[in-house]
Write a protein that holds these residues in place. Structure first.
Motif, PDB file in Angstrom:
ATOM      1  N   MET A  17      34.893  28.235  31.357  1.00  0.00           N
ATOM      2  CA  MET A  17      34.225  29.297  32.112  1.00  0.00           C
ATOM      3  C   MET A  17      35.043  29.591  33.361  1.00  0.00           C
ATOM      4  SD  MET A  17      31.403  30.082  30.506  1.00  0.00           S
ATOM      5  CE  MET A  17      30.809  31.183  31.798  1.00  0.00           C
ATOM      6  N   THR A  18      35.271  30.864  33.632  1.00  0.00           N
ATOM      7  CA  THR A  18      35.892  31.238  34.902  1.00  0.00           C
ATOM      8  C   THR A  18      34.943  32.151  35.674  1.00  0.00           C
ATOM      9  OG1 THR A  18      37.100  33.035  33.813  1.00  0.00           O
ATOM     10  CG2 THR A  18      38.275  30.975  34.158  1.00  0.00           C
ATOM     11  N   PHE A  19      34.793  31.865  36.950  1.00  0.00           N
ATOM     12  CA  PHE A  19      33.977  32.657  37.857  1.00  0.00           C
ATOM     13  C   PHE A  19      34.909  33.242  38.910  1.00  0.00           C
ATOM     14  CE2 PHE A  19      31.257  29.495  36.010  1.00  0.00           C
ATOM     15  CZ  PHE A  19      30.021  30.094  35.856  1.00  0.00           C
ATOM     16  N   LEU A  20      34.978  34.566  38.981  1.00  0.00           N
ATOM     17  CA  LEU A  20      35.881  35.252  39.900  1.00  0.00           C
ATOM     18  C   LEU A  20      35.054  36.028  40.922  1.00  0.00           C
ATOM     19  CD1 LEU A  20      38.423  36.569  37.253  1.00  0.00           C
ATOM     20  CD2 LEU A  20      38.621  34.511  38.648  1.00  0.00           C
ATOM     21  N   SER A  21      35.273  35.729  42.193  1.00  0.00           N
ATOM     22  CA  SER A  21      34.462  36.286  43.275  1.00  0.00           C
ATOM     23  C   SER A  21      35.159  37.458  43.945  1.00  0.00           C
ATOM     24  CB  SER A  21      34.204  35.209  44.335  1.00  0.00           C
ATOM     25  OG  SER A  21      32.848  34.880  44.418  1.00  0.00           O
ATOM     26  N   ALA A  22      34.411  38.538  44.136  1.00  0.00           N
ATOM     27  CA  ALA A  22      34.892  39.676  44.912  1.00  0.00           C
ATOM     28  C   ALA A  22      34.305  39.602  46.324  1.00  0.00           C
ATOM     29  CB  ALA A  22      34.501  40.987  44.244  1.00  0.00           C
ATOM     30  N   LYS A  23      34.971  40.261  47.271  1.00  0.00           N
ATOM     31  CA  LYS A  23      34.561  40.156  48.675  1.00  0.00           C
ATOM     32  C   LYS A  23      33.138  40.634  48.902  1.00  0.00           C
ATOM     33  CE  LYS A  23      39.210  40.722  50.625  1.00  0.00           C
ATOM     34  NZ  LYS A  23      40.101  41.601  51.406  1.00  0.00           N
ATOM     35  N   ALA A  24      32.792  41.784  48.336  1.00  0.00           N
ATOM     36  CA  ALA A  24      31.499  42.401  48.633  1.00  0.00           C
ATOM     37  C   ALA A  24      30.339  41.658  47.983  1.00  0.00           C
ATOM     38  CB  ALA A  24      31.502  43.864  48.193  1.00  0.00           C
ATOM     39  N   THR A  25      30.556  41.183  46.757  1.00  0.00           N
ATOM     40  CA  THR A  25      29.485  40.475  46.035  1.00  0.00           C
ATOM     41  C   THR A  25      30.030  39.160  45.486  1.00  0.00           C
ATOM     42  OG1 THR A  25      30.026  41.810  44.080  1.00  0.00           O
ATOM     43  CG2 THR A  25      28.142  42.515  45.396  1.00  0.00           C
ATOM     44  N   PRO A  26      30.116  38.126  46.311  1.00  0.00           N
ATOM     45  CA  PRO A  26      30.666  36.844  45.864  1.00  0.00           C
ATOM     46  C   PRO A  26      29.786  36.199  44.807  1.00  0.00           C
ATOM     47  CG  PRO A  26      29.635  36.606  48.016  1.00  0.00           C
ATOM     48  CD  PRO A  26      29.660  38.077  47.721  1.00  0.00           C
ATOM     49  N   ILE A  27      30.385  35.356  43.980  1.00  0.00           N
ATOM     50  CA  ILE A  27      29.617  34.596  42.986  1.00  0.00           C
ATOM     51  C   ILE A  27      28.573  33.736  43.705  1.00  0.00           C
ATOM     52  CG2 ILE A  27      29.761  32.760  41.251  1.00  0.00           C
ATOM     53  CD1 ILE A  27      30.858  35.388  40.235  1.00  0.00           C
ATOM     54  N   ALA A  28      28.978  33.096  44.787  1.00  0.00           N
ATOM     55  CA  ALA A  28      28.081  32.274  45.594  1.00  0.00           C
ATOM     56  C   ALA A  28      28.630  32.236  47.016  1.00  0.00           C
ATOM     57  CB  ALA A  28      27.984  30.869  45.021  1.00  0.00           C
ATOM     58  N   LYS A  29      27.784  31.828  47.973  1.00  0.00           N
ATOM     59  CA  LYS A  29      28.233  31.741  49.357  1.00  0.00           C
ATOM     60  C   LYS A  29      29.221  30.596  49.540  1.00  0.00           C
ATOM     61  CE  LYS A  29      23.847  33.521  51.148  1.00  0.00           C
ATOM     62  NZ  LYS A  29      22.612  33.167  51.896  1.00  0.00           N
ATOM     63  N   ARG A  30      29.010  29.528  48.768  1.00  0.00           N
ATOM     64  CA  ARG A  30      29.897  28.374  48.872  1.00  0.00           C
ATOM     65  C   ARG A  30      29.969  27.687  47.512  1.00  0.00           C
ATOM     66  NH1 ARG A  30      31.970  26.295  53.416  1.00  0.00           N
ATOM     67  NH2 ARG A  30      32.803  24.183  53.375  1.00  0.00           N
TER      68      ARG A  30
END
Length: 307
Positions: free
Chosen positions: A204-217
């Motif tokens: 599984m890969t989770f890729l975070s964008a600036k405006a809507t991150p996957i999670a805060k931390r």
């Protein structure tokens, strides 16, 4: 702060271990959907959690309409359109199914991908399925490439058998899609091995964008060399959080706190209840999902998502 994931659930086997029942969940303000979900049960191969159980690997359901998803009306009312289910196995036996539910809107950017190898060739990984929100171009690029072992986020996780977190991923030499990630506004990625099948690998890969991150931390925890405590190997934060930084310097004992319970039981844990969160001085951190990474019946790591 908007996050890419709108709902997180853990479904667990009932006493007979023949059905999945509601374990815990994070629903934000989606109270009606929460009430509907808490009453649900899923047989083997039924609904999104049951399908992931039967398949033995993660599943992405890109659209709920006219699908096997059981809560279509409630999801539509809540603005939810897509689901990802991740089964957690110890050998042949299911421990739990983690479900992420997302919704389509104009600002919903990020990606959750399932990569798998061809067990006959066993030389590279390709995207089996994924959810990309509004990132159509990035999705098209991602579905066309293959990743050899040891290269890219998924390939590194495949080679090591461990979670891999890359901060500032758009500038990382190891990330094959770095240029495309920069164009898409993706800033961080984590790859997690999720299936314990000989010859057949799923990442599984989770890729975070600036405006809507996957999670805060996001944090990766591993047992120390003596196997007596968990230590934080790596962490990523959308914004600086002194309490979280303090937490990352602490060691976790088996059975103590949320992470200690994951280590003790091999079960994913969701917390949002101050009585059960890490420790009294850290209660204000956030709601958290902790997912175990299990290989041959042994815990190799825990990945925690703080929302």
């Amino acid at each position: 702060m908007k996050t890419f994931i709108k709902v997180t659930e853990v479904w667990i086997p009932d006493k007979e271990r023949t059905q999945l029942e509601f374990g815990s969940g994070l629903y934000g303000g989606l109270t009606d959907f929460k009430v509907d979900s808490e009453q649900q049960k899923f047989a083997y191969n039924e609904g999104l959690p049951g399908k992931a159980w039967a398949a033995g690997h993660p599943i992405v359901l890109a659209k709920f309409e006219h699908s096997y998803f059981k809560r279509i009306a409630a999801a539509k009312n809540a603005g939810l359109t897509c689901g990802i289910a991740i089964p957690i196995f110890s050998g042949d036996f299911l421990m739990a199914v983690v479900v992420f539910l997302c919704g389509d809107d104009e600002d919903h950017a990020g990606a959750i991908e399932v990569w798998c190898n061809n067990p006959v060739l066993d030389k590279s990984l390709a995207v089996m399925d994924g959810y990309y929100g509004t990132l159509q171009y990035f999705e098209a690029v991602s579905r066309q490439i293959s990743v050899p072992k040891g290269q890219g986020l998924a390939g590194l996780a495949w080679e090591s058998g461990m979670p891999v977190l890359i901060d500032d991923i758009s500038k990382a030499d190891t990330f094959i899609r770095a240029g495309d990630a920069q164009q898409a506004g993706i800033t961080m990625g984590i790859g997690i091995p999720v299936a314990d099948n000989p010859g057949q690998s799923y990442i599984m890969t989770f890729l975070s964008a600036k405006a809507t991150p996957i999670a805060k931390r996001i944090q990766i925890w591993i047992p120390d060399q003596e196997g007596k405590q968990l230590i934080c190997q790596q962490g990523y934060s959308k914004s600086s959080n002194e309490l979280a930084k303090i937490f990352e310097t602490m060691a976790v004992t088996k059975g103590v706190g949320a992470l200690g319970r994951v280590w003790l039981t091999g079960m994913p844990v969701i917390t949002g209840n101050q009585e059960s969160d890490y420790s009294p001085e850290l209660d204000s951190l956030s709601s958290m999902l902790a997912i175990p990474v299990i290989e041959k019946g042994r815990l190799k790591a825990i990945v925690s998502f703080l929302f």
